[in-house]
Design an enzyme around this catalytic site. Structure first.
Site, PDB file in Angstrom:
ATOM      1  N   SER A   9      13.053  13.002   3.846  1.00 29.54           N
ATOM      2  CA  SER A   9      13.717  14.036   3.057  1.00 29.54           C
ATOM      3  C   SER A   9      15.062  14.316   3.698  1.00 29.54           C
ATOM      4  CB  SER A   9      12.871  15.321   3.058  1.00 29.54           C
ATOM      5  OG  SER A   9      13.599  16.439   2.582  1.00 29.54           O
TER       6      SER A   9
ATOM      7  N   LEU B 233       0.859  -1.180   0.000  1.00 30.58           N
ATOM      8  CA  LEU B 233       0.000   0.000   0.000  1.00 30.58           C
ATOM      9  C   LEU B 233       0.898   1.232   0.000  1.00 30.58           C
ATOM     10  CD1 LEU B 233      -3.171   0.674   2.087  1.00 30.58           C
ATOM     11  CD2 LEU B 233      -1.344   2.375   2.050  1.00 30.58           C
ATOM     12  N   ILE B 234       0.634   2.152  -0.909  1.00 26.91           N
ATOM     13  CA  ILE B 234       1.445   3.361  -1.066  1.00 26.91           C
ATOM     14  C   ILE B 234       0.525   4.569  -0.943  1.00 26.91           C
ATOM     15  CG2 ILE B 234       3.085   4.587  -2.553  1.00 26.91           C
ATOM     16  CD1 ILE B 234       3.230   1.836  -4.145  1.00 26.91           C
TER      17      ILE B 234
ATOM     18  N   GLY C 175      -0.158   8.788  -1.417  1.00 28.02           N
ATOM     19  CA  GLY C 175       0.274   9.939  -2.210  1.00 28.02           C
ATOM     20  C   GLY C 175       0.772   9.568  -3.597  1.00 28.02           C
TER      21      GLY C 175
ATOM     22  N   TYR D   8       8.267  22.437   7.765  1.00 30.20           N
ATOM     23  CA  TYR D   8       8.466  21.202   7.005  1.00 30.20           C
ATOM     24  C   TYR D   8       9.584  20.363   7.628  1.00 30.20           C
ATOM     25  CZ  TYR D   8       9.543  18.121   3.060  1.00 30.20           C
ATOM     26  OH  TYR D   8       9.789  17.022   2.273  1.00 30.20           O
TER      27      TYR D   8
ATOM     28  N   ILE E 187       6.962  11.237  -7.029  1.00 32.69           N
ATOM     29  CA  ILE E 187       7.613  10.024  -6.540  1.00 32.69           C
ATOM     30  C   ILE E 187       6.587   8.927  -6.266  1.00 32.69           C
ATOM     31  CG2 ILE E 187       9.016   9.033  -4.687  1.00 32.69           C
ATOM     32  CD1 ILE E 187      10.330  11.750  -4.327  1.00 32.69           C
TER      33      ILE E 187
ATOM     34  N   SER F  55       0.925  11.743  -8.276  1.00 28.70           N
ATOM     35  CA  SER F  55       1.959  12.361  -9.105  1.00 28.70           C
ATOM     36  C   SER F  55       3.325  12.107  -8.470  1.00 28.70           C
ATOM     37  CB  SER F  55       1.728  13.872  -9.242  1.00 28.70           C
ATOM     38  OG  SER F  55       1.833  14.508  -7.973  1.00 28.70           O
TER      39      SER F  55
END
Length: 280
Positions: A140, A7-8, A10, A153, A15, A13
């Site tokens: 990130s 299951l992914i 986002g 962020y 990545i 679009s």
């Protein structure tokens, strides 16, 4: 492999879309989720072109809504009988600073980028234990190195890194492998979706206006030479397939070099010199 299910989040679009395609190409039953199913056409078209449409199941999931998360995870397990991996990819960028942002602005950034990860991971962990599966979170380099005008962020991504690094050894005692993946600059809609008007933002930044203009100019140059979404996604898929995945992995040489500055910087001086240079 076709019996294994991932299951992914986002995946409309960038990545996330490329991770979904990569997992399907590798033979995984791929549940590609997104908050707005009206944005699913690009993924469906790409899956048709790649010849993997039969392995991609597009479903709605809003990471900020625990009920949506639980319902989706339960439905996936009901449909396929198992869940072998989760890739937390959904996130939202934000540029601002303490005296410009409201506290609600900061909360919104953390809600998506940190608590969204927790909602999905919490709902999935029992199923991942049953399959001795994988929990992968796209973080990130901003989760390693604090960056000016990215306070909210980076705070969210720092929280993700700390949480998953702490969870990893505990989850491993039950057979679940936990990994954070750290992209650097990636050419995707993630940046354009922030929707900044440089002139208006600089005017609104008051005394920080000149520094923001310098930062935006530097960031534009960095993203002009950014890694492709497909290349970053390939690292995620390779980590998913790795029999002994690392707890932390970067997606490019640039990301590794950037993270290395912080990981060897005991007093913070090297990072301060590096990021301070972006504002001149």
């Amino acid at each position: 492999m076709s019996e294994q299910t991932v299951l992914i989040t986002g995946t409309s679009s960038g990545i996330g879309l490329e991770i979904a395609l990569g997992c399907a190409r590798a033979g995984w039953r791929t549940v590609a989720t997104m908050r707005d199913l009206g944005r699913a056409e690009r993924l469906r078209a790409a899956a048709d072109t790649a010849g993997v449409a039969d392995l991609i199941d597009v479903r709605r999931l809003d990471v900020t809504d625990p009920d949506s998360v639980s319902a989706c995870v339960d439905e996936v397990v009901d449909t396929y009988g198992r869940l072998d991996a989760v890739v937390n990819n959904a996130g939202a960028g934000h540029v601002g600073t303490l005296e410009v942002d409201s506290v609600d602005d900061v909360r919104a950034v953390i809600e998506v980028n940190f608590f969204g990860v927790l909602h999905v991971s919490r709902a999935a962990l029992a199923h991942l234990r049953a399959s001795r599966g994988r929990l992968i979170t796209v973080s990130s380099v901003g989760g390693i190195v604090g960056q000016p005008f990215n306070e909210a962020y980076c705070a969210a991504k720092f929280a993700v890194e700390g949480y998953m690094e702490s969870l990893a050894p505990l989850a491993a005692t039950t057979g679940v492998r936990v990994t954070v993946v750290e992209p650097g600059a990636v050419a995707s809609e993630f940046v354009s979706s922030i929707g900044i008007d440089p002139d208006a933002a600089s005017d609104a930044a008051g005394v920080y206006g000149p520094a923001l203009r310098a930062y935006l100019a530097r960031t534009g140059q960095a993203f002009a030479a950014a890694q492709s979404s497909a290349d970053a996604a390939a690292v995620v898929v390779a980590t998913l397939m790795d029999p002994t995945p690392p707890v932390r992995v970067q997606t490019s040489d640039g990301a590794r070099q950037f993270a290395a500055v912080k990981l060897a910087d005991l007093d913070g001086a090297a990072v301060a010199r590096l990021t301070g240079g972006w504002l001149a």
